[in-house]
Design a protein around this motif. Structure first.
Motif, mmCIF file in Angstrom:
data_model
loop_
_atom_site.group_PDB
_atom_site.id
_atom_site.type_symbol
_atom_site.label_atom_id
_atom_site.label_comp_id
_atom_site.label_asym_id
_atom_site.label_seq_id
_atom_site.Cartn_x
_atom_site.Cartn_y
_atom_site.Cartn_z
ATOM 1 N N ALA A 153 58.339 27.579 64.831
ATOM 2 C CA ALA A 153 57.810 26.765 63.745
ATOM 3 C C ALA A 153 58.580 25.456 63.767
ATOM 4 C CB ALA A 153 57.982 27.467 62.404
ATOM 5 N N GLN A 154 57.941 24.403 63.298
ATOM 6 C CA GLN A 154 58.606 23.099 63.231
ATOM 7 C C GLN A 154 58.344 22.501 61.862
ATOM 8 O OE1 GLN A 154 58.977 21.439 67.668
ATOM 9 N NE2 GLN A 154 57.797 20.278 66.220
ATOM 10 N N SER A 155 59.389 21.851 61.345
ATOM 11 C CA SER A 155 59.214 21.262 60.026
ATOM 12 C C SER A 155 60.129 20.068 59.874
ATOM 13 C CB SER A 155 59.548 22.301 58.950
ATOM 14 O OG SER A 155 59.597 21.683 57.684
ATOM 15 N N CYS A 156 59.597 18.986 59.292
ATOM 16 C CA CYS A 156 60.487 17.866 59.032
ATOM 17 C C CYS A 156 61.050 17.946 57.625
ATOM 18 C CB CYS A 156 59.793 16.533 59.275
ATOM 19 S SG CYS A 156 58.586 16.155 58.029
ATOM 20 N N HIS A 157 60.666 18.994 56.860
ATOM 21 C CA HIS A 157 61.327 19.262 55.591
ATOM 22 C C HIS A 157 62.474 20.217 55.849
ATOM 23 C CE1 HIS A 157 58.278 17.189 53.362
ATOM 24 N NE2 HIS A 157 57.310 17.954 53.820
ATOM 25 N N GLY A 158 63.467 20.136 55.022
ATOM 26 C CA GLY A 158 64.604 21.054 55.174
ATOM 27 C C GLY A 158 64.289 22.402 54.590
ATOM 28 N N PRO A 159 65.234 23.265 54.656
ATOM 29 C CA PRO A 159 66.504 23.074 55.356
ATOM 30 C C PRO A 159 66.384 23.164 56.880
ATOM 31 C CG PRO A 159 66.480 25.231 54.330
ATOM 32 C CD PRO A 159 65.240 24.517 53.859
ATOM 33 N N PHE A 160 65.525 24.021 57.407
ATOM 34 C CA PHE A 160 65.545 24.139 58.879
ATOM 35 C C PHE A 160 64.442 23.285 59.499
ATOM 36 C CE2 PHE A 160 63.315 28.183 57.642
ATOM 37 C CZ PHE A 160 62.064 27.918 58.194
ATOM 38 N N ALA A 161 64.678 22.849 60.747
ATOM 39 C CA ALA A 161 63.719 22.031 61.480
ATOM 40 C C ALA A 161 62.850 22.886 62.377
ATOM 41 C CB ALA A 161 64.454 20.981 62.322
ATOM 42 N N VAL A 162 63.415 23.985 62.850
ATOM 43 C CA VAL A 162 62.757 24.814 63.859
ATOM 44 C C VAL A 162 63.122 26.271 63.611
ATOM 45 C CG1 VAL A 162 62.721 25.368 66.343
ATOM 46 C CG2 VAL A 162 62.775 22.973 65.623
ATOM 47 N N THR A 163 62.175 27.187 63.885
ATOM 48 C CA THR A 163 62.537 28.604 64.032
ATOM 49 C C THR A 163 62.102 29.040 65.427
ATOM 50 O OG1 THR A 163 60.440 29.591 63.330
ATOM 51 C CG2 THR A 163 62.019 29.059 61.592
ATOM 52 N N ARG A 164 62.835 30.064 65.951
ATOM 53 C CA ARG A 164 62.414 30.670 67.215
ATOM 54 C C ARG A 164 62.585 32.178 67.123
ATOM 55 N NH1 ARG A 164 64.417 26.124 69.942
ATOM 56 N NH2 ARG A 164 62.822 25.096 71.205
ATOM 57 N N ASP A 165 61.742 32.880 67.798
ATOM 58 C CA ASP A 165 61.863 34.339 67.902
ATOM 59 C C ASP A 165 63.114 34.642 68.730
ATOM 60 O OD1 ASP A 165 61.631 37.045 68.548
ATOM 61 O OD2 ASP A 165 59.443 36.951 68.778
ATOM 62 N N SER A 166 64.081 35.330 68.138
ATOM 63 C CA SER A 166 65.315 35.667 68.878
ATOM 64 C C SER A 166 65.502 37.178 68.952
ATOM 65 C CB SER A 166 66.519 34.988 68.221
ATOM 66 O OG SER A 166 66.472 35.109 66.811
ATOM 67 N N SER A 167 64.398 37.881 68.986
ATOM 68 C CA SER A 167 64.460 39.350 69.030
ATOM 69 C C SER A 167 64.989 39.865 70.370
ATOM 70 C CB SER A 167 63.053 39.920 68.814
ATOM 71 O OG SER A 167 62.479 39.395 67.639
ATOM 72 N N VAL A 168 65.574 41.060 70.300
ATOM 73 C CA VAL A 168 65.879 41.818 71.522
ATOM 74 C C VAL A 168 65.135 43.139 71.342
ATOM 75 C CG1 VAL A 168 67.666 42.785 73.005
ATOM 76 C CG2 VAL A 168 68.153 40.715 71.658
ATOM 77 N N ASP A 169 63.900 43.157 71.802
ATOM 78 C CA ASP A 169 63.024 44.295 71.500
ATOM 79 C C ASP A 169 63.633 45.621 71.917
ATOM 80 O OD1 ASP A 169 61.523 42.005 71.044
ATOM 81 O OD2 ASP A 169 59.638 42.957 71.648
ATOM 82 N N GLU A 170 64.315 45.641 73.059
ATOM 83 C CA GLU A 170 64.908 46.891 73.558
ATOM 84 C C GLU A 170 65.900 47.473 72.550
ATOM 85 O OE1 GLU A 170 64.527 44.159 75.144
ATOM 86 O OE2 GLU A 170 63.199 44.672 76.812
ATOM 87 N N ASP A 171 66.567 46.613 71.783
ATOM 88 C CA ASP A 171 67.533 47.081 70.785
ATOM 89 C C ASP A 171 66.878 47.342 69.440
ATOM 90 O OD1 ASP A 171 69.380 46.657 72.731
ATOM 91 O OD2 ASP A 171 70.310 44.897 71.808
ATOM 92 N N GLY A 172 65.548 47.133 69.351
ATOM 93 C CA GLY A 172 64.913 47.196 68.029
ATOM 94 C C GLY A 172 65.401 46.081 67.129
ATOM 95 N N HIS A 173 65.809 44.998 67.738
ATOM 96 C CA HIS A 173 66.349 43.841 66.994
ATOM 97 C C HIS A 173 65.252 42.778 66.929
ATOM 98 C CE1 HIS A 173 69.096 40.027 67.868
ATOM 99 N NE2 HIS A 173 68.185 39.774 66.965
#
Lengths: 605, 605
Positions: free
Chosen positions: B462-482
């Motif tokens: 996701a991208q946003s020029c409003h705060g607080p965050f500018a970007v999100t990314r999927d940081s899952s580790v599926d094998e760990d169920g994370h």
């Protein structure tokens, strides 16, 4: 006498700066010198160990300084090592600096830097004074030896002497600034008095007699000429010639009771096998270990109170505990280790209290210390960590770090907990440390111009089941013109007596002397009183010997002497013979040295 | 994995003195052990770095303890090294000791001595709490090596490994208690999450791919299946399939604007010569260095706001700064170092965010540390002085002093100022250190029970020029169920977000996730949030790469990598390729090692 170990140098050099006005109460600058450990304390307040706070402000200040002294002791720091003190005082009045007198007593000749901070309050509303310190404790250079011995009492020193004579290098780390542990001879009235262990004999204490001879010490036969005074709490005061049955009982039945229980105890005691007390006799004696000594007495009753009282006095005078606090088997085995209850309590030839040493029993420890190199003993060096590493053992003391192949721990079992072992001691050894109880044992030694009791046909022995003291004994050294009665304040009465002020304690002892001796003699005014409260000693925590409660011997008889890998354990409580006595300490020290030599394949050196 | 460097031992032994009542909150005595440095702090008050004071008293106390923690960090002291704390409290109420909870959180398991001093006031009227500390930091023995490396991040470790393999002796001095610098993998939810550097690729990041293979790490392709969510601040929220133009603009003109400026930027970027950015192309590009990135965009306008916003998100997400805070040339060169703006921002094969590492990127640093001897890394050892002497260099760290022929400094350029160089660094190097700016870069990693975004056809970007965050990314580790979304809180919005309480920060992130994803998916409740504020890290002071403002490259392009006599400089900002990335760090480390080997005539070893 051989040269004695050197005292440690001071860690703090005090400096008077130029053109800054001097004070008689502090010095402006302190500088640590050489390699030092820095010691800091939390702010100390005037709380007693039970959490109570003295209501008198000056007593509160004194107690805070006592706590600070204990903090410094714990880190091997002496007053001379203190660099800086900070006082926080509520309601400070500069026209009445009431902290000053206790402070000067605390400091002696030392004048570290100080800052006095008047504050509106402290952490608790009842606290009006808080003091904290920074100290610098000089560090000896790291050293590597064959064996480190923890503690320079008789057991540790005997181990050190035996190992040194076998060709090993040794280092004895002593927490105090003296050798001797519970052999402690204090100068008084131009003579010395033994505030700790005091008696030996020449019949069945072969080690002690040999040491006394080796060091050329003068032996004094304990005075048993004349009568003793007895107050067993149920009848009137009475006197008996020494050696007769001790009782104030009037009726035959009561006297029979005393005799019957005493004889039964002695008979049972003689059946104990000191090499394996739990398995003594025809059947295992776990039954005796599962009841307290008090319950054992009652189980053979009913008895009149004075029979119980007589044995209570015995338990207190011998171990500083109450009959309900130890297992029957423990006390039977303890007595048997000295040949039986009658022999251990006896002041006659062969008895536990037959001979004293004119120069004081600490001379025995000094003599042993003189047989190893002077720098083999390091004072003010409480051991805080013993680490087993790939290359050997690393012993961290307050004044230096030592490497060794073996360590011999000679401190009393309850004090094992003061040392961080890495890896930890085996769990059973830790339980032993937690399960053993040191007696409340105090001596109040009252000095007189003359042995007035002898003039009235009394030998100086008195017994009482009322407090504060249970027993007195003549502790004079006639050759020195030293005449004293040593009063044993022990067990439950000691716990109450210790709560009194010093003045109150002295008065309570004098009152009891008057009460016991007054009816039979004209009691002189004392010229001096020396007291020793062993329970207050950080590095003894009681006296004479850690006691086991119910089930203790069953669980710990084998644990007591078992080494933990390269770490060995000695001390009078680990002896087979004469536990709690100097003889037991020395015998345990010899056993420890033998263990080490065997383990190191050096037995034949 | 190879044995890792040992953690330092504690400097303070805490001691419970005998017969002084214990407290659950402090220990009465502390003793420094072995050779130590003594660390003292000023009284710390609850002031924020901007001088403001929290109005809530407990927050003020917490901030004072945060400041104390920073003081200790600065001296390489851990909590376990603290011997003594002194608290000064205004309006102290013993029935409500409100300092206690923050204090226990600060102390963890450690219980140093303490003195609590109620006072009528402190130095400023709004201050109600002040705390000071004394700590003892153990000192390693002095050591002499060929090369000292300052910092055990990827660049420093790569230098150390190369030098060690070339036969030199090395010592890596690391200020933290871990290796890795900005590669930092934190355990969470039965897996690990990368709170710092997280992505590599296998196409044009040859060094990183080789290391990942060498250490047997598992690579995870970044999830780009599905749509991304865009909020560029001028229109409605929109979703686009990954790879399509990112804009919420409705009218064709606005979309053209975005395309035009992006293409112009990419075209200009591709003209940059990374080996000499200022002289790039047919004419010197000082013109590009003399305007900010924002002004450069505007100079090619006029544009609609969403075109500017799209590039603002890029600047923030890539460097944690605003477009007005860096020179256009700096940003162009930075992007070119990773193959261009489009490639650097891409999550596809060949892009900057293509592959993650299941075990976490810190495994790369641990792997490198495992290729030098364990004792070649010293933790908690911030370097405070580097002195050039006749015989070589003398490096003074918090835990020891080292002699070396060469030193390699791997800390970020703005941190050069933390080290006292004697003689001082060349003036241009000091100006470089002062002129470079570290971005405000935070990660808030939100854990969920399931990857709910995927169920709704979203890839987690996701991208946003409003705060607080500018970007999100999927940081899952599926094998760990994370399953997690990593939210990048960066640039100006981060500066405001950091002022919030932890609770406030978490809520702001969750609110924004709901706002962005809510219209398109059912957002789950989070199970955990891990956050990292790189600006609060004393030994990073920001992330990912120090940025240069107007004229920076013109002045410093050559200064950046220039050694200062026997002192060499590495770090991702000194790389030619993949600046700000792990690849750049490792490449700079190799370059540093080559410099040293050449200088020492050991190139052929």
């Amino acid at each position: 006498m051989a040269p004695q170990p050197p005292k440690p140098s001071a860690g703090a050099i005090l400096i008077k700066p130029y053109k800054v006005q001097e004070s008689p109460f502090y010095t402006h600058v302190a500088q640590s010198t050489g390699p030092v450990n820095i010691v800091t304390t939390a702010g100390q307040i005037g709380r007693n160990p039970d959490g109570s706070v003295p209501s008198d402000p000056v007593e509160q200040i004194r107690q805070a300084l006592t706590n600070l002294r204990r903090c410094l002791d714990a880190a091997g720091a002496r007053i001379q090592d203190v660099m800086k003190l900070t006082y926080f005082i509520v309601g400070f009045d500069h026209t009445n600096p009431r902290h000053r007198q206790p402070l000067l007593e605390f400091l002696g000749d030392h004048r570290p830097g100080s800052t006095l901070v008047p504050v509106p309050a402290l952490a608790l509303p009842e606290i009006i004074f808080e003091v904290e310190a920074t100290a610098a404790v000089p560090q000896y250079p790291p050293e590597s030896v064959d064996v480190v011995i923890v503690g320079a009492g008789l057991s540790g020193l005997q181990t050190a002497v035996d190992l040194y004579k076998a060709g090993l290098t040794v280092k004895v780390l002593e927490a105090r600034d003296r050798v001797g542990g519970k052999t402690y001879s204090v100068p008084a009235q131009g003579s010395v008095c033994d505030v700790g262990a005091a008696w030996i004999n020449d019949t069945n204490q072969s080690k002690m007699f040999a040491l006394a001879k080796r060091f050329g010490l003068d032996l004094i036969e304990q005075n048993t000429k004349g009568s003793i005074v007895v107050d067993d709490g149920v009848g009137k005061l009475k006197t008996h010639p020494y050696g007769q049955l001790l009782s104030t009982a009037e009726d035959k039945e009561a006297i029979d009771d005393v005799v019957r229980i005493r004889d039964l105890f002695e008979e049972t005691c003689q059946q104990i096998d000191i090499s394996n007390p739990v398995a003594s006799g025809r059947k295992a004696r776990k039954d005796l270990d599962n009841i307290t000594f008090e319950d054992w007495v009652r189980s053979h009753g009913p008895y009149k109170e004075d029979a119980l009282n007589a044995l209570t006095i015995g338990a207190r005078a011998m171990l500083g505990v109450e009959p309900a606090e130890m297992s029957a088997l423990y006390f039977l085995d303890y007595c048997k280790s000295g040949g039986g209850y009658m022999q251990m309590r006896s002041d006659l030839k062969g008895g536990g209290q037959y001979l004293r040493i004119a120069q004081g029993t600490q001379s025995l420890s000094r003599g042993l210390a003189g047989e190893i190199p002077p720098n083999a003993v390091a004072f003010m060096s409480p051991v805080r960590q013993i680490e087993q590493r790939a290359g050997g053992l690393r012993v961290v003391s307050a004044r230096g770090v030592y490497e060794a192949s073996r360590v011999v721990v000679s401190v009393p079992t309850p004090l094992y907990r003061e040392i961080a072992f890495d890896p930890p001691l085996p769990p059973e050894k830790l339980r032993l440390s937690q399960a053993t109880l040191l007696g409340d044992y105090c001596k109040s030694i009252v000095f007189y111009r003359s042995p007035w009791w002898r003039e009235h046909g009394l030998c100086g022995l008195a017994q009482s089941c009322h407090g504060p003291f249970a027993v007195t004994r003549d502790s004079s050294v006639d050759e020195d013109g030293h005449y004293s009665l040593t009063c044993f304040v022990v067990g439950q009465p000691a716990r109450e007596w210790m709560q009194l002020s010093r003045k109150g304690r002295d008065q309570a002892v004098l009152d009891q002397i008057q009460k016991l001796y007054g009816p039979f003699a004209k009691v002189e005014d004392p010229v001096d009183i020396v007291e020793q409260i062993w329970q207050n000693e950080q590095w003894s925590q009681g006296c004479p010997c850690p006691v086991m409660g119910r089930g203790g011997l069953t669980e710990f008889a084998d644990v007591l002497r078992a080494p933990a890998g390269p770490i060995h354990f000695v001390g009078t409580e680990t002896a087979y013979e004469w536990k709690g006595y100097m003889e037991g300490a020395v015998r345990s020290g010899e056993r420890g040295a033998q263990e080490v030599l065997l383990a190191m394949n050096r037995a034949k050196l």
